[in-house]
Design an enzyme around this catalytic site. Structure first.
Site, short mmCIF file in Angstrom:
data_model
loop_
_atom_site.label_atom_id
_atom_site.label_comp_id
_atom_site.label_asym_id
_atom_site.label_seq_id
_atom_site.Cartn_x
_atom_site.Cartn_y
_atom_site.Cartn_z
N ASP A 1 -2.78 4.62 -2.41
CA ASP A 1 -3.75 5.15 -1.44
C ASP A 1 -4.15 6.61 -1.74
O ASP A 1 -3.28 7.43 -2.05
CB ASP A 1 -3.10 5.09 -0.05
CG ASP A 1 -4.01 5.58 1.04
OD1 ASP A 1 -4.93 4.84 1.40
OD2 ASP A 1 -3.81 6.71 1.54
N ASP B 1 0.87 -1.17 0.00
CA ASP B 1 0.00 0.00 0.00
C ASP B 1 0.92 1.23 0.00
O ASP B 1 1.65 1.45 0.97
CB ASP B 1 -0.84 -0.05 1.30
CG ASP B 1 -2.19 0.62 1.15
OD1 ASP B 1 -2.25 1.61 0.43
OD2 ASP B 1 -3.14 0.14 1.79
N HIS C 1 -11.16 -2.21 4.01
CA HIS C 1 -10.98 -1.81 5.41
C HIS C 1 -11.58 -0.44 5.75
O HIS C 1 -11.51 -0.02 6.90
CB HIS C 1 -9.48 -1.81 5.75
CG HIS C 1 -8.75 -0.73 4.99
ND1 HIS C 1 -8.45 -0.83 3.65
CD2 HIS C 1 -8.31 0.48 5.38
CE1 HIS C 1 -7.85 0.26 3.25
NE2 HIS C 1 -7.74 1.09 4.29
N ASP C 2 -12.14 0.25 4.75
CA ASP C 2 -12.78 1.55 5.01
C ASP C 2 -14.30 1.45 4.89
O ASP C 2 -15.00 2.45 5.08
CB ASP C 2 -12.32 2.59 3.98
CG ASP C 2 -10.85 2.90 4.08
OD1 ASP C 2 -10.30 2.86 5.19
OD2 ASP C 2 -10.25 3.18 3.02
N GLU D 1 -6.56 3.91 -5.63
CA GLU D 1 -7.76 4.16 -4.85
C GLU D 1 -8.27 5.53 -5.29
O GLU D 1 -7.68 6.55 -4.93
CB GLU D 1 -7.46 4.17 -3.34
CG GLU D 1 -8.75 4.25 -2.53
CD GLU D 1 -8.61 4.90 -1.17
OE1 GLU D 1 -9.51 4.73 -0.33
OE2 GLU D 1 -7.61 5.61 -0.92
C1 GLC Z 1 -7.34 5.71 2.33
C2 GLC Z 1 -7.23 4.50 3.23
C3 GLC Z 1 -7.79 4.83 4.57
C4 GLC Z 1 -6.97 5.94 5.16
C5 GLC Z 1 -6.91 7.13 4.22
C6 GLC Z 1 -5.82 8.05 4.61
O1 GLC Z 1 -8.63 6.05 2.05
O2 GLC Z 1 -7.86 3.40 2.63
O3 GLC Z 1 -7.82 3.73 5.44
O4 GLC Z 1 -7.50 6.32 6.39
O5 GLC Z 1 -6.63 6.76 2.90
O6 GLC Z 1 -4.59 7.51 4.28
#
Ligand code: GLC
Length: 581
Positions: A228, A126, A359-360, A285
């Protein structure tokens, strides 16, 4: 006579060339290794603890690699396990080149990459590149003065005349997106927590530093990167105020910075430097990138191999900051979202990262199914969608066991900082505690982060110590050991689907066509190659659903949750997969 027709030969050749190249463009046969496999997300902190400190670690993952291999997994995406103060559970990186001691050592990481490789599994790291930790030495230097080497590595601005923040942006986790730094005497921008300052991607030195990080991990032998929060790296020039959308006059930063024009130039530079002489893949993402934009992001001229698009997970949430304000949705709307991404990516030979949870996000059974839905049937039904759709499926740990959300009584029981901030935001906006808590039950990120459930022993076999986050109280029935022994379990359904996918190229190579679009209960589509057609019928409702069975002419049933082959009718939450050769 014969000779007269010779002039047709070149014409015919031109026709064949044009038609094959068009096909190749629209439906290039997926032949990259990452298109033919199944990906699995590991929330490192919660997967398996090897040393009894209550925190999952790399050695724990190594000990369960056979489990992943048997599930048919070929890619493991690890949430960040770099050195971090853990303000956002590792998404605040203090050093991209070292492993957080809570998770192990660099040697453990090397072993993990090697042991996974022996089982045909590649590790995906990641890369959190929109921001770092405020404890990262890059930031520590940047905040120390305005004329240092790294002064311009983050986004600094002077206060307004009255001393207030440069604009009214609200961070994604709540509160102003600007924090004043006394040492430097300026504000810095953070899309997320104050502990997560945003990097300044406009600075070529920053880009080079990030390219070096990626190259370091490629050298280590990883199979790819998840990028990310990457849609936020470009900020609009002038940093204008936004239209207030909260009682305190702030405006959510997401709408101001996601997918800002010019972002693709930054990402092309990054990709060109990183993806040379390597077979790694990159998945972005990209919350804020719509289906319409996809041809620019993936495929022939895209910047990533695939992206996580957010349309379906936001279907019930018109304002991501406000978990109390949901909207009802219909199945045709959900289908439209998936179909639009398929169509848009196909246009440029692009590929889809298929996911229902991460995980979000809430657990998909809790998110997409009615409350009264049978969770075993529901988990299998959703798995059928995940694993038969065109694209690389990403399974979130526990999804293959049919995990559901937790619903703790007290906000204090939740670990996730964003969940606590969402709760506080709701109270500030005038919702009652009960309303705010019900939003938390629906969307809290902790629901996808509770420890993995391995067996019926204490703490579900996750740790010999005290788990950092409580284990879900359903662990005595929902766990790997019990589900392994139960032929009707969600886990065994995943294994069957994974085998089917591995054995039948149509699930990787076939194009995608939606069927029965207006049907309110059934999600149906076909996948088709030159010699095989698969028809997938999924009943999202808790009632029986009927359909026109004409689409099944000549078809053979290969999998059905209920075990029935009632052509024209599906049992509640049933799914059936047919093949026509
Ligand atoms: C992304 C991650 C999340 C994190 C955010 C800040 O959305 O998936 O878990 O809190 O970025 O890095």
């Amino acid at each position: 006579m014969k000779h007269k027709k010779l002039y047709l030969i070149p014409l015919l050749l031109i026709f064949v060339l044009i038609s094959t190249s068009c096909c190749a463009f629209a439906e290039a046969k997926p032949d990259a290794w990452w298109q033919k496999t199944i990906a699995y997300e590991i929330y490192v902190k919660s997967f398996k603890d090897s040393d009894g400190d209550g925190i999952g670690d790399l050695r724990g993952i190594i000990s369960e690699l056979d489990y992943l291999r048997d599930l048919g997994v070929g890619v493991v995406w690890l949430t960040p396990c770099y050195a971090s103060p853990q303000a956002d559970n590792g998404y605040d990186i203090a050093d991209y080149y070292s492993i957080d001691p809570a998770y192990g050592t660099m040697e453990d990481m090397d072993t993990l990459v090697a042991e996974a490789g022996r089982r045909g599994i590649r590790i995906v790291m990641d890369l959190v590149f929109n921001h770092t930790s405020n404890q990262n030495p890059w930031f520590l230097e940047s905040r120390s003065g305005q004329d240092l080497e790294k002064s311009d590595w983050y986004i600094w601005m002077d206060a307004k005349e009255d001393g207030s923040a440069p604009n009214n942006w609200r961070s994604i986790f709540g509160g102003s997106a600007w924090t004043f730094d006394e040492t430097r005497g300026q504000y810095y921008l953070h899309t997320f927590l104050p502990e997560q300052p945003d990097l300044n991607w406009e600075n070529p030195e920053v880009q080079n530093a990030l390219i070096d990080v990626a190259k370091f991990w490629i050298e280590k032998g990883v199979g790819g990167f998840r990028m990310d929060a990457i849609a936020y790296i470009k900020k609009p020039s002038g940093f204008p105020d936004g239209e207030p959308d909260a009682a305190d006059g702030t405006c959510g930063i997401h709408g101001m910075t996601a997918n800002t024009p010019g972002i693709l130039d930054l990402l092309h530079t990054f990709r060109d430097a990183v993806q040379t002489d390597t077979d790694i893949f990159m998945v972005g993402e990209t919350n804020g990138v719509s289906a319409e934009d996809l041809p620019l992001w993936v495929g022939e001229n895209g910047v990533f191999d695939m992206v996580f698009e957010f349309g379906h997970v936001l279907i019930d949430l018109p304002d991501e900051m406000n978990w109390c304000k949901t909207r009802p949705w219909t199945l045709p709307e959900l289908k439209q979202i998936f179909t639009a991404s398929q169509e848009k990516t196909l246009l440029t030979g692009g590929w889809v990262a298929m996911f229902l949870e991460n995980h979000d996000q809430p657990r998909s059974i809790s998110h997409f199914l009615p409350e009264n839905a049978d969770r075993t049937a529901g988990g299998k039904m959703l798995a059928t969608l995940l694993l038969t759709m065109r694209g690389t499926p990403f399974i979130m740990q526990g999804e293959e066991l049919g995990f559901v959300n937790v619903a703790w009584d007290d906000i204090g029981q939740y670990n996730d900082v964003s969940t606590r901030n969402h709760y506080a935001f709701a109270i500030k906006e005038g919702y009652t505690e009960a309303e705010a808590l019900s939003g938390v039950h629906r969307f809290a990120r902790d629901s996808s982060r509770t420890p993995m459930q391995w067996d019926t022993s204490a703490n579900a076999g996750f740790t010999a110590g005290t788990p950092w986050l409580p284990v879900h109280d359903d662990y005595e029935t929902v766990n790997v050991a019990s589900e392994r022994d139960d032929p009707a379990s969600v886990l065994n359904w995943y294994c069957s689907l994974a085998k089917l996918r591995a054995n039948e190229p149509v699930f990787t190579e076939g194009n995608y066509t939606e069927i029965f679009h207006d049907d309110e209960k059934i999600f149906a589509f076909s996948r088709e190659t030159e010699d095989t057609k698969a028809v997938i019928l999924i009943n999202f409702s808790t009632e029986t659903a009927s359909y026109d069975p004409a689409c099944l002419e000549g078809a053979e049933l290969v999998l059905s949750i209920s075990g029935q082959d009632d052509r024209g009718m599906l049992m509640p939450l049933d799914a059936a997969v047919y093949l026509i050769r």
